[in-house]
Design an enzyme around this catalytic site. Structure first.
Site, short mmCIF file in Angstrom:
data_model
loop_
_atom_site.label_atom_id
_atom_site.label_comp_id
_atom_site.label_asym_id
_atom_site.label_seq_id
_atom_site.Cartn_x
_atom_site.Cartn_y
_atom_site.Cartn_z
CG HIS A 169 -5.20 1.50 -2.68
ND1 HIS A 169 -4.17 2.30 -2.27
CD2 HIS A 169 -4.91 1.11 -3.94
CE1 HIS A 169 -3.30 2.41 -3.25
NE2 HIS A 169 -3.72 1.70 -4.27
CB ILE A 170 -7.47 0.84 3.74
CG1 ILE A 170 -6.17 0.18 4.22
CG2 ILE A 170 -8.56 0.76 4.81
CD1 ILE A 170 -5.45 0.97 5.30
NE ARG A 175 -7.97 10.43 -1.81
CZ ARG A 175 -6.99 10.83 -0.99
NH1 ARG A 175 -5.87 10.14 -0.92
NH2 ARG A 175 -7.13 11.91 -0.24
CD GLU A 188 -2.23 -0.18 -6.80
OE1 GLU A 188 -2.11 -0.69 -7.93
OE2 GLU A 188 -2.58 1.00 -6.63
CG ASN A 222 -1.92 1.15 1.18
OD1 ASN A 222 -1.76 2.09 0.39
ND2 ASN A 222 -2.93 1.09 2.03
CG ASP A 234 10.57 3.52 -13.13
OD1 ASP A 234 9.61 3.15 -13.83
OD2 ASP A 234 11.22 4.56 -13.36
O1 CA2 Z 1 -6.97 3.68 0.84
C1 CA2 Z 1 -5.76 3.56 0.96
O2 CA2 Z 1 -5.22 2.59 1.49
C2 CA2 Z 1 -4.84 4.70 0.49
O3 CA2 Z 1 -3.66 4.11 -0.06
C3 CA2 Z 1 -4.51 5.51 1.72
C4 CA2 Z 1 -3.69 6.77 1.42
C5 CA2 Z 1 -4.34 7.58 0.31
O4 CA2 Z 1 -3.51 8.68 -0.03
C6 CA2 Z 1 -4.60 6.74 -0.92
O5 CA2 Z 1 -5.23 7.54 -1.88
C7 CA2 Z 1 -5.48 5.55 -0.58
C8 CA2 Z 1 -3.58 7.67 2.67
C9 CA2 Z 1 -3.17 6.98 3.90
C10 CA2 Z 1 -3.40 7.92 5.05
O6 CA2 Z 1 -3.72 7.14 6.16
C11 CA2 Z 1 -4.20 7.79 7.25
C12 CA2 Z 1 -4.68 7.00 8.25
C13 CA2 Z 1 -5.20 7.58 9.38
C14 CA2 Z 1 -5.20 8.96 9.51
C15 CA2 Z 1 -4.72 9.75 8.50
C16 CA2 Z 1 -4.20 9.16 7.36
#
Ligand code: CA2
Length: 139
Positions: A97-98, A108, A95, A71, A84
């Site tokens: 994503h949560i 996104r 990959e 992630n 790369d």
């Molecule tokens: O959905 C996902 O896993 C993301 O990779 C999470 C990223 C985001 O920029 C992607 O677009 C989608 C952001 C991670 C931030 O995680 C936080 C967790 C708790 C509080 C603040 C941020």
């Protein structure tokens, strides 16, 4: 079966902020559950907020591990360097994503990682990491 679970920027904040998007479990707590659920795999968890460090970690494990569950956080949408690195190693990458990135802001919706990965899981919460790890174990 050696797997790396690799998280990118801000994912160290999981469980502390934005629970409506990312839930209220820290990744460390979840990782313990993941290891208990998949004892057949030797799993390691790493996280970095730095693009170059993520590249270094991918290089470090990318010729000896059986899979990387990645992630890349916001770098997913910006980083040619991480894309790369994935293309440059032998270890396959999934990959994860949560959140459902496709239901969020337009920036996104694009992933620089996706074309170099075996596949992508998005929107299934932390369960996505387990599903990705199971793919490597069962394939
Ligand atoms: O959905 C996902 O896993 C993301 O990779 C999470 C990223 C985001 O920029 C992607 O677009 C989608 C952001 C991670 C931030 O995680 C936080 C967790 C708790 C509080 C603040 C941020």
């Amino acid at each position: 079966m050696k797997l790396l679970i690799l998280n990118g920027p801000n994912l160290n904040l999981l469980g502390k902020r934005e629970p409506t998007i990312y839930g209220n479990t820290s990744f460390e707590e979840y990782f313990e559950q993941l290891q208990a659920a998949l004892p057949e795999a030797e799993m390691e968890y790493r996280q970095s907020n730095h693009e170059g460090t993520l590249v270094d970690i991918i290089h470090e494990v990318g010729f000896s591990y059986d899979g990387i569950v990645l992630n890349a956080g916001a770098y997913t949408h910006t980083s040619v360097a991480i894309a790369d690195a994935i293309a440059g190693v032998e270890t396959p990458v999934i990959e994860v994503h949560i959140s459902n990135v496709h239901a969020r802001e337009a920036f996104r919706h694009n992933s620089f990682m996706a074309k170099n990965c075996v596949g992508t899981i998005a929107g299934l919460g932390l369960k996505g990491y387990e599903l990705a790890a199971r793919y490597f174990i069962e394939k």
